[in-house]
Design a protein around this motif. Structure first.
Motif, PDB file in Angstrom:
ATOM      1  N   TRP A 163      52.491  84.341   4.040  1.00  0.00           N
ATOM      2  CA  TRP A 163      52.470  83.071   4.790  1.00  0.00           C
ATOM      3  C   TRP A 163      52.748  81.867   3.894  1.00  0.00           C
ATOM      4  N   GLU A 164      52.467  82.015   2.588  1.00  0.00           N
ATOM      5  CA  GLU A 164      52.627  80.872   1.688  1.00  0.00           C
ATOM      6  C   GLU A 164      53.622  81.232   0.597  1.00  0.00           C
ATOM      7  N   GLU A 165      53.938  80.225  -0.207  1.00  0.00           N
ATOM      8  CA  GLU A 165      54.821  80.491  -1.343  1.00  0.00           C
ATOM      9  C   GLU A 165      54.094  81.416  -2.318  1.00  0.00           C
ATOM     10  N   LYS A 166      54.844  82.335  -2.936  1.00  0.00           N
ATOM     11  CA  LYS A 166      54.208  83.289  -3.860  1.00  0.00           C
ATOM     12  C   LYS A 166      53.640  82.590  -5.079  1.00  0.00           C
ATOM     13  N   GLU A 167      52.478  83.011  -5.478  1.00  0.00           N
ATOM     14  CA  GLU A 167      51.874  82.516  -6.722  1.00  0.00           C
ATOM     15  C   GLU A 167      52.831  82.887  -7.868  1.00  0.00           C
ATOM     16  N   PRO A 168      53.103  81.928  -8.808  1.00  0.00           N
ATOM     17  CA  PRO A 168      54.183  82.150  -9.789  1.00  0.00           C
ATOM     18  C   PRO A 168      54.047  83.452 -10.588  1.00  0.00           C
TER      19      PRO A 168
END
Length: 1348
Positions: A616-621
């Motif tokens: 649902w969100e941007e991937k953690e780096p």
């Protein structure tokens, strides 16, 4: 402030956020360090002295030059940055963790460099880099104050101490922890006069006084090398004989406002006072930035030690680093945490723990902290609150202390080998830690063992000829050459081949302030930095590739159960996010001990949470980089089985990872604006050698408004930041409200800081900022379970400390609830499977891990708020105190027993089995007598396991804590064990564990001697008394058997000691048939493990004797665990289903039709029973090996294969004849075999196919072997044996047709018998053939004496 908008707009991509100066405030003069005073007050209270006398802060025993005085933040530029608010207390405390230190001209005054980190509540980090130097004190007030302090000190000493005592007599642990490494001069005796230099005195008329001052840069990213070089150049500009080219404001303004953060995957050059400085940032597909030199970490600890500490960190133990040098603490802490990629440390992280925060070592949570040691302090003087789970790392002495029995990192030996090779390729020896390295002067970089150490002396650096001030023309030529790609490549090529391009190198050497010693001999700071960066990335790649291999297919086991983020966050606590059991069953055996612990950690849980949220969100780096690597590995390696093997796979991308860094550093992508003159008033920025000037705030508080990159932050970025701030403010406000309420409650009840003897401490009202909390309890669903993240370094009033402890108590209780719930759910899940529901989801390994983590939790609870520490295990120490008191009482009243537990009601199962006394002390003595366990931590763990197995853990701990006087004596008021309500809830959670059966003691301590009690219960009371024969018994369990033991005549009970048999499986009971009355009718045998109290019942219900029943003189009985009937009603409805046991009397009698009135199953029931029995055996082999339990039960117990086949053979069997002996199935088998043998002799079987002839021979061979055994087993026993051997050797399905074909069947079976129905027999053969896939092994007690 006009420029503030520009400042805030640009801040997210500014290289540095603040420039800070800390030092002495000449206005307020010398102030004793309040925090040190607070700590002394806490320490005095802990030792039972009067806190008020200790809290003055005037410690006259220490010489004034050694005392701690308060430092202040003298200036900071800019005043504030919108999204990184300045935390003045924390920065001051971490810039000068020991406060101000004074020196005279006779002391060493080299500058020192160290870094620190501030972790905010949301987990984001800010880095600080500090250059500390000594500046002459010019204020006459301060000099005279120091003189006065010396006079008081000398007077105090002369009167208080006899001449023999040493000047540093204070030995409190405060001293050993907080005094600094400044104590360079040895303590001398106080008898020497105050004026003598030896006493380290100070006389204002003769001595020059110096005081420490710190220059600090605060940055969003850890560009350690760049900041170190910038600060050291700034300091050099102050000490140099000539003024720097520009006022210092120009350089500070430049780094604050005109130097951007390098873009991802780019390098950046900016200018210090004398030399350019280069830094680079990894690209989006590379490992995240880590600038602390790992070479130094490996040098300090040694490869093996580092891998061990790394393993402890992965398993979230408590890690305490110990060193005199702050920078070493920081380097090791940052080094270890960067190696965790793709995981991130989720708990308390304080690489430099200021002296005033020492009570944090009491924290009952995982932490990674650094503690500064005092020169010459012995490790043994260091009193740590709890050591059961502590990894202690003494950096300066290159030695570590590890917690007991923690699992090793997979492939540790090969892993260490690979790391050593990488180090060797850079010329660093990979042995244990290197010798302590020499201190280097500020301009040079830390020297590295393995290369020639070159310490550039300060005067060489000050010599302006080398400071890079070349003629502009030369500089331009060099710039041109450096910017030319072709020349760059050419130069790199020549360098590799060993040729030197002399002119360019000379130019470069000139610019870098380097001396070229002969050909190619230059050691540029740049070269060193490049070498460090390449080594760093290669070492990190080796670590990262281990995880890529181990978790190559972790994604397959992630459980994506929620439809959207909202519902996932709401139900996060109840959800299983990762299929642990399946993941573990997929791993190579040697990895399991480590992996089963690791997947229970918070860092792994957070990693999986991030994975789920990436839908649902941007991937953690870090996750993005890791996933990309796994993807790449898959492409190369289409998930071949070799990935699952435990063979070691080396890292294959070392070269390319180092190349990308080399390319960035050799070819600079961006150059920042040069420092330039600012719009300052005339006369400002005046230069005075040796003194750092007061900088002009008006030019440094605002940034340029026309800077081309200050608008690079797009509006989207601003929107994003604003959104983030809003959400942060929301959560902060709620938490603040909570904290303030918390403090008010504390004021009213003083619940957690009620001193037993002293008056309550003053309570300061909570501050209004978010830094009011010393520790923040993380409540967002996202960081669930991280519990306590970071100490706040600001407000340390006792009320806040009390509240911190209250948060700890809440956290511990929550953790206890989660752990017990998990243990129950997992265990019941497995038992449901045994009852036939669903799938198993726990392995013995996992159970062991859960129990180990429960032991660890109990140790942390028992060490929270301890008054005085004794031994490494707080729980065992408490138990020993309790035992000592009990034994005293026992002596006083020898006749009355310890615990008056009502004797349990005797049920049928307890006939003649005396009840076992429930006693906490008795269990302790059992553990103490076990010579296998050598340490207190080990004893505590064994005691927990034993209590858990006996279902007495909650009861024992309740009894232990009921002695309130003892608890009060051992624990401070705020300790968990003195919070009544929480303690009750905690015991209740533990009580819930009684609902399931654990064998966690029996299965772990397999070599100990255990006393067993055996009771034989006859059916007729006189039966044994009238037996003239000599009975014997042999008890077997999963781990072995007792051997045959004679039972004394006419005795029904005996005890024996024997090495742990594990769970009991069978009892062999027999007699020698001697004398006239050699018949014996036995109901059952009871056996009890006298340590754990587990009682097993082995039903028999048949005769032993010749000429009665089936003529058996010995029987093999199958056991069942007995539930004590009077046990507390602790959720007994959901207890474990009883295992199967030897067939009951009714079944035996009905089969042999002694009465003929017994229960007779119909053909459908018989066929169902056979299917069920075979299914159970197949299920048994599908379980992991360690949890299979007893196969004997499935073959010979109730509802077993033997009993089902007996029913099959009995169906339609003509057994009872009028006036004749009973006929048994074995009689049919014997007659069939006799027929086959006679037919064979007459040659009738010659015509049959060859295999059939072989089968016929095998059946005859087995039956004859069973008949000729020296054992006196009866006919039913022989049939049982034939079935077991046939199943083991895969012959049963071949024998059945032979028995069916045999003409004897017509005489002995009715027409309706199942055995005469061809379709049924064929179906049975099909079912039995499914067992051929499994290796059936038989217990020794079954096949004893059979010679095939």
């Amino acid at each position: 402030m006009s420029g503030s908008s520009a400042v805030s707009g640009a801040a997210p991509c500014r290289f540095a956020h603040y420039f800070v100066i800390c030092g002495i405030d000449t206005e307020t003069g010398l102030e004793p360090d309040e925090l040190a005073a607070l700590y002394q007050w806490l320490e005095a209270d802990r030792q039972g002295r009067d806190p008020d006398t200790a809290a003055t802060g005037e410690n006259f025993e220490q010489s004034p030059l050694k005392r701690t005085f308060k430092s202040k933040v003298l200036a900071r530029y800019p005043e504030n940055v919108e999204w990184n608010p300045f935390d003045q207390d924390a920065v001051n405390m971490l810039c000068m963790p020991k406060g101000l230190s004074f020196r005279t001209q006779a002391d060493r005054r080299e500058p020192q460099f160290h870094s620190f980190i501030i972790t905010k509540e949301d987990g984001s980090r800010t880095y600080g880099f500090v250059h500390t130097f000594y500046e002459e004190v010019t204020s006459p007030q301060i000099c005279s104050a120091m003189q006065t302090l010396y006079q008081m000190h000398n007077a105090e000493h002369a009167s208080a101490n006899p001449p023999s005592s040493s000047s540093s007599s204070s030995s409190s642990s405060m001293d050993s922890l907080t005094s600094s490494l400044d104590e360079a001069d040895p303590p001398t005796s106080s008898s020497s006069s105050s004026s003598s230099r030896g006493a380290g005195g100070y006389d204002s008329s003769r001595d020059t006084l110096y005081v420490s001052k710190a220059l600090c840069l605060i940055t969003p990213m850890p560009f350690m090398h760049a900041c170190r070089r910038f600060l050291s150049q700034l300091h050099r500009a102050v000490t140099a004989t000539t003024a720097p080219p520009l006022p210092l404001e120009s350089y500070v303004h430049n780094i604050l406002y005109e130097v951007p953060l390098p873009a991802l995957g780019r390098s950046l050059k900016f200018h210090g006072v004398y030399e350019p400085i280069v830094c680079q940032r990894p690209g989006p597909g590379e490992l995240p930035l880590a600038d602390f030199p790992l070479a130094e970490v490996f040098n300090l600890l040694g490869v093996e030690n580092l891998v061990q500490v790394f393993t402890c960190t992965l398993l979230e133990m408590q890690i305490l680093l110990y060193s005199q040098d702050y920078q070493r603490l920081m380097t090791v802490a940052e080094g270890i945490t960067t190696l965790l990629f793709p995981f991130q440390w989720q708990h308390v992280y304080v690489p430099i723990l200021p002296a005033s925060l020492l009570h944090f070592l009491d924290a009952p949570v995982p932490y990674l902290m650094g503690l500064q040691s005092k020169e010459g302090t012995d490790r043994s003087k260091l009193e740590l609150p709890q050591e059961a789970n502590l990894c202690f790392v003494d950096i300066d002495n290159h030695y570590i202390e590890l917690p007991e029995d923690f699992p090793q990192f997979p492939n540790k030996t090969e892993f260490i080998q690979e790391l050593s090779e990488v180090l060797l390729s850079f010329g660093i020896s990979a042995n244990a830690g290197a010798p302590p390295r020499t201190r280097t002067s500020p301009g040079s970089t830390p020297s590295t063992p393995g290369r020639e150490r070159k310490v550039v002396a300060l005067r060489q650096l000050e010599d302006d000829g080398r400071n890079g001030n070349l003629a502009g023309e030369e500089l331009a030529v060099l710039e041109l050459l450096q910017g030319n790609a072709t020349l760059e490549r050419l130069q790199a090529l020549t360098k590799r081949t060993g040729v030197t391009v002399a002119r360019v190198d000379a130019l470069r050497a000139g610019v870098k302030g380097q001396v070229t010693e002969g050909q190619g001999g230059q050691t540029a700071a740049e070269d060193e930095e490049l070498r460090n960066a390449k080594l760093n990335v290669q070492l990190r790649e080796v670590f990262a590739s281990r995880f890529t291999t181990m978790f190559a297919d972790y994604e397959a086991f992630v459980i994506q159960s929620a439809p959207d983020l909202e519902s996932w966050l709401t139900n996060r606590e109840q959800m299983h996010n990762f299929d642990k059991a399946s993941f573990l069953s997929d791993q190579p055996e040697p990895y399991l001990p480590f992996l089963s612990h690791f997947i229970e950690t918070q860092m792994f849980a957070t990693f999986i949470d991030n994975k789920i949220m990436s839908q649902w969100e941007e991937k953690e780096p870090q996750l993005r980089v890791f996933d990309a690597r796994i993807e790449k590995a898959r492409l190369y390696n289409v998930r071949a089985p070799n990935l699952r093997s435990s063979s070691y796979q080396r890292c294959s991308i070392l070269k390319e990872s180092a190349q990308s860094i080399e390319q960035r550093l050799m070819k600079i992508d961006h150059t920042a604006i040069h420092p330039h003159l600012l719009d300052m008033k005339i006369g400002q920025g005046k230069y005075e050698q040796g003194f750092f000037p007061k900088l002009q705030a008006d030019v440094l508080n605002t940034g340029p408004t026309n800077n081309k990159w200050s608008h690079r932050t797009a509006t989207a970025q601003r929107r994003k930041d604003r959104h983030r701030q809003q959400t942060e403010h929301l959560t902060l406000d709620n938490d603040l409200k909570e904290q303030v309420e918390g403090c008010v409650v504390l004021q009213n009840s003083m619940a957690f800081w009620e001193w037993d003897n002293a008056s309550p401490p003053p309570i300061k009202p909570p501050k209004k900022s978010a830094s009011a909390s010393c520790l923040k309890y993380m409540q967002e669903a996202r960081s669930l379970g991280k519990n306590l993240r970071q100490p706040k370094l600001s407000d340390l009033s006792p009320a806040v400390i009390a509240q911190t402890n209250w948060k700890f108590v809440e956290g511990l209780l929550k953790e206890c609830r989660m752990k017990t719930k998990r243990m129950l759910v997992e265990k019941m899940g497995r038992e449901a499977v045994e009852l036939g529901h669903g799938e198993a989801n726990i392995t013995g390994l996992e159970e062991n891990t859960l129990i180990a983590s429960l032991c660890d939790l109990l140790e942390r609870i028992w060490s929270h708020g301890l008054q005085v520490k004794q031994g490494k295990s707080a729980l065992w120490s408490h138990l020993l105190h309790c035992q000592a008191r009990e034994e005293k009482l026992e002596q006083q009243q020898a006749e009355s027993p310890v615990s008056h537990v009502p004797e349990r009601r005797k049920s049928d199962s307890y006939i003649a089995m005396p009840s076992l006394r429930v006693s906490l002390i008795q269990d302790m003595r059992r553990i103490q007598s076990m010579s296998e366990i050598k340490t207190d931590v080990g004893r505590a763990r064994a005691w927990i396991r034993l209590s858990l197995e006996k279902k007495l853990l909650s009861q024992h701990l309740k009894q232990l804590l009921s002695r309130q006087a003892l608890t009060k004596k051992l624990y401070k008021r705020y300790a968990f064990l003195r919070c009544e309500e929480e303690k009750e809830q905690f015991l209740f959670h533990l009580l819930s564990l009684n609902a399931v059966d654990y064998f966690c003691f029996t299965s772990v301590f397999t070599t100990i001697m255990i006393p067993y009690r055996v009771v034989i219960i006859p059916i007729k009371k006189l039966s044994n008394a009238m037996t003239t024969s000599n009975p014997w018994v042999c008890v077997s369990g999963e781990l072995g058997d007792s051997g045959i033991m004679q039972i004394p005549k006419n005795v029904l009970e005996m005890t024996f000691d024997c090495q742990n048999l594990g769970k009991l499986t069978t009892v062999q009971l027999g007699h020698d048939n001697a004398g006239l009355l050699a018949k014996w009718l036995v109901d059952c045998v009871m056996v009890r493990n006298e340590i754990t109290g587990h009682t097993y019942r082995f039903p028999c219900g048949r005769w032993l004797g010749k000429g009665v029943d089936d003529g058996s003189l010995e029987r093999v009985l199958i056991g069942e665990l007995v539930v004590p009937s009077g046990e507390e009603d602790s959720g007994k409805g959901c207890r474990t289903p009883p295992p199967q046991h030897s067939p009951s009397q009714t079944r035996r009698i009905s089969i042999t039709s002694l009465s003929g009135r017994g229960y007779k199953p119909n053909s459908a029931q018989i066929q169902e029973a056979i299917g069920e029995a075979v299914n159970n055996i197949i299920k048994h082999f599908h379980k992991p090996e360690k949890e299979r339990g007893s196969l004997t039960v499935l073959l010979c117990g109730e509802n077993s294969l033997v009993s089902a086949l007996e029913q099959f053979f009995h169906h339609g069997f003509k057994s009872a004849r009028l006036f004749q002996k009973t006929v048994f199935v074995w009689d049919f088998v014997e007659k069939a075999v006799a027929y086959m043998e006679s037919a064979d002799q007459m040659g009738d079987l010659q015509e049959t196919a060859e295999p059939l002839g072989m089968t016929c021979q095998s059946l005859c061979h087995y039956v004859n072997a069973i008949n000729s055994t020296p054992r006196n087993i009866g006919k039913d026993g022989k049939f049982q044996l034939l079935v077991c051997l046939g199943a083991r050797d895969r012959l049963l399905p071949q024998w059945l047709p032979l028995l069916v074909e045999c003409p004897v069947i017509l005489r002995m079976y009715e027409d309706t018998a199942l055995l005469r129905d061809r379709t049924t027999v064929n179906a049975l053969i099909g079912v039995l053939e499914t067992l051929h896939d499994f290796p059936i092994t038989l217990e020794a007690s079954l096949v004893k004496g059979i010679d095939l």
